[in-house]
Scaffold this motif. Structure first.
Motif, PDB file in Angstrom:
ATOM      1  N   VAL A 137      35.910   1.982  46.328  1.00  0.00           N
ATOM      2  CA  VAL A 137      35.427   1.259  47.533  1.00  0.00           C
ATOM      3  C   VAL A 137      36.049   1.735  48.923  1.00  0.00           C
ATOM      4  CG1 VAL A 137      34.718  -1.024  48.518  1.00  0.00           C
ATOM      5  CG2 VAL A 137      35.088  -0.880  46.077  1.00  0.00           C
ATOM      6  N   GLY A 138      35.124   2.316  49.648  1.00  0.00           N
ATOM      7  CA  GLY A 138      35.667   2.693  50.946  1.00  0.00           C
ATOM      8  C   GLY A 138      36.787   3.892  50.905  1.00  0.00           C
ATOM      9  N   ASP A 139      38.128   3.718  51.277  1.00  0.00           N
ATOM     10  CA  ASP A 139      39.183   4.662  51.148  1.00  0.00           C
ATOM     11  C   ASP A 139      40.000   4.301  50.090  1.00  0.00           C
ATOM     12  OD1 ASP A 139      38.479   5.959  53.584  1.00  0.00           O
ATOM     13  OD2 ASP A 139      39.700   4.944  54.795  1.00  0.00           O
ATOM     14  N   PHE A 195      40.340   1.585  46.128  1.00  0.00           N
ATOM     15  CA  PHE A 195      39.705   1.125  44.918  1.00  0.00           C
ATOM     16  C   PHE A 195      39.791  -0.230  44.635  1.00  0.00           C
ATOM     17  CE2 PHE A 195      41.065   5.540  43.571  1.00  0.00           C
ATOM     18  CZ  PHE A 195      39.713   6.095  42.986  1.00  0.00           C
ATOM     19  N   GLU A 196      38.915  -0.871  43.994  1.00  0.00           N
ATOM     20  CA  GLU A 196      39.013  -2.409  43.906  1.00  0.00           C
ATOM     21  C   GLU A 196      38.530  -2.604  42.436  1.00  0.00           C
ATOM     22  OE1 GLU A 196      36.758  -4.467  46.520  1.00  0.00           O
ATOM     23  OE2 GLU A 196      37.331  -3.633  48.403  1.00  0.00           O
ATOM     24  N   ILE A 197      38.976  -3.648  41.898  1.00  0.00           N
ATOM     25  CA  ILE A 197      38.557  -4.302  40.612  1.00  0.00           C
ATOM     26  C   ILE A 197      37.450  -5.062  41.029  1.00  0.00           C
ATOM     27  CG2 ILE A 197      38.864  -5.732  38.745  1.00  0.00           C
ATOM     28  CD1 ILE A 197      41.910  -5.029  38.772  1.00  0.00           C
ATOM     29  N   THR A 198      36.159  -4.480  40.721  1.00  0.00           N
ATOM     30  CA  THR A 198      34.825  -5.344  41.261  1.00  0.00           C
ATOM     31  C   THR A 198      34.349  -6.163  40.236  1.00  0.00           C
ATOM     32  OG1 THR A 198      33.658  -3.390  40.658  1.00  0.00           O
ATOM     33  CG2 THR A 198      34.354  -3.304  42.640  1.00  0.00           C
ATOM     34  N   THR A 199      34.297  -6.009  39.055  1.00  0.00           N
ATOM     35  CA  THR A 199      33.701  -6.580  37.733  1.00  0.00           C
ATOM     36  C   THR A 199      34.638  -6.877  36.677  1.00  0.00           C
ATOM     37  OG1 THR A 199      31.612  -5.932  38.482  1.00  0.00           O
ATOM     38  CG2 THR A 199      31.591  -6.750  36.608  1.00  0.00           C
ATOM     39  N   ILE A 200      34.558  -7.981  35.949  1.00  0.00           N
ATOM     40  CA  ILE A 200      35.229  -8.225  34.757  1.00  0.00           C
ATOM     41  C   ILE A 200      34.333  -8.909  33.992  1.00  0.00           C
ATOM     42  CG2 ILE A 200      37.008  -9.226  33.496  1.00  0.00           C
ATOM     43  CD1 ILE A 200      38.744  -9.412  36.198  1.00  0.00           C
ATOM     44  N   ASP A 201      33.758  -8.185  32.883  1.00  0.00           N
ATOM     45  CA  ASP A 201      33.003  -8.807  31.662  1.00  0.00           C
ATOM     46  C   ASP A 201      33.662  -9.096  30.596  1.00  0.00           C
ATOM     47  OD1 ASP A 201      30.482  -7.785  32.800  1.00  0.00           O
ATOM     48  OD2 ASP A 201      31.017  -5.700  32.620  1.00  0.00           O
ATOM     49  N   LEU A 202      33.562 -10.300  30.344  1.00  0.00           N
ATOM     50  CA  LEU A 202      34.269 -11.125  29.287  1.00  0.00           C
ATOM     51  C   LEU A 202      33.382 -11.227  28.097  1.00  0.00           C
ATOM     52  CD1 LEU A 202      36.221 -13.917  31.088  1.00  0.00           C
ATOM     53  CD2 LEU A 202      37.122 -12.073  29.954  1.00  0.00           C
TER      54      LEU A 202
END
Length: 142
Positions: free
Chosen positions: A87-89, A91-98
């Motif tokens: 994301v942009g410059d 990284f991000e944790i965007t989603t967690i699927d349980l």
């Protein structure tokens, strides 16, 4: 209550190596690095550790809420898929699927769904990860 984990890193991003340990000793100098995080090399990485924490926390919260509703689970099995996106410059944790499957004698589908969603929203790890989209796919086994 206060718990800790620690990490030691040596070197640059791609050629460096690190070790992660926990207070309990469950992890003791477990190796991690760029290759284990981004290249699929065996070893640990922060995202799978977050996934393990989330799956464990959710399962315990679900069990507690079931008990408060007079139900005792025979088995709760939870998997957390953690998505790390550029994301942009950075990284991000965007989603967690349980993904959870549970065998709960006497539970109705309505009780199961309501309590599972309460656990998803209420577990402490879900609360700290509220910047990510958390999805739940829950199955009540007969």
């Amino acid at each position: 209550m206060k718990k800790y984990a620690s990490a030691v890193w040596q070197g640059g991003l791609k050629d460096g190596k690190g070790h992660i340990s926990t207070e309990s000793g469950a992890l003791k100098d477990n190796a991690y690095g760029f290759n284990t995080r981004f290249e699929g090399t065996p070893g640990t990485n922060p995202e799978e550790l977050i996934g393990a924490a989330h799956a464990g926390c959710f399962s315990m919260a679900f069990s507690m809420l079931l008990g408060q509703n007079g139900l005792t689970p025979e088995r709760i099995e939870t998997k957390a898929d953690v998505t790390l996106d550029k994301v942009g410059d950075g990284f991000e944790i965007t989603t967690i699927d349980l993904t959870m499957k549970a065998k709960i004698p006497g539970a109705t589908q309505e009780q199961f769904t309501t309590i599972a969603n309460q656990a998803k929203e209420g577990c402490p790890v879900s609360k700290v990860l509220k910047g990510a989209k958390i999805n739940l796919n829950a199955t009540l086994e007969g």
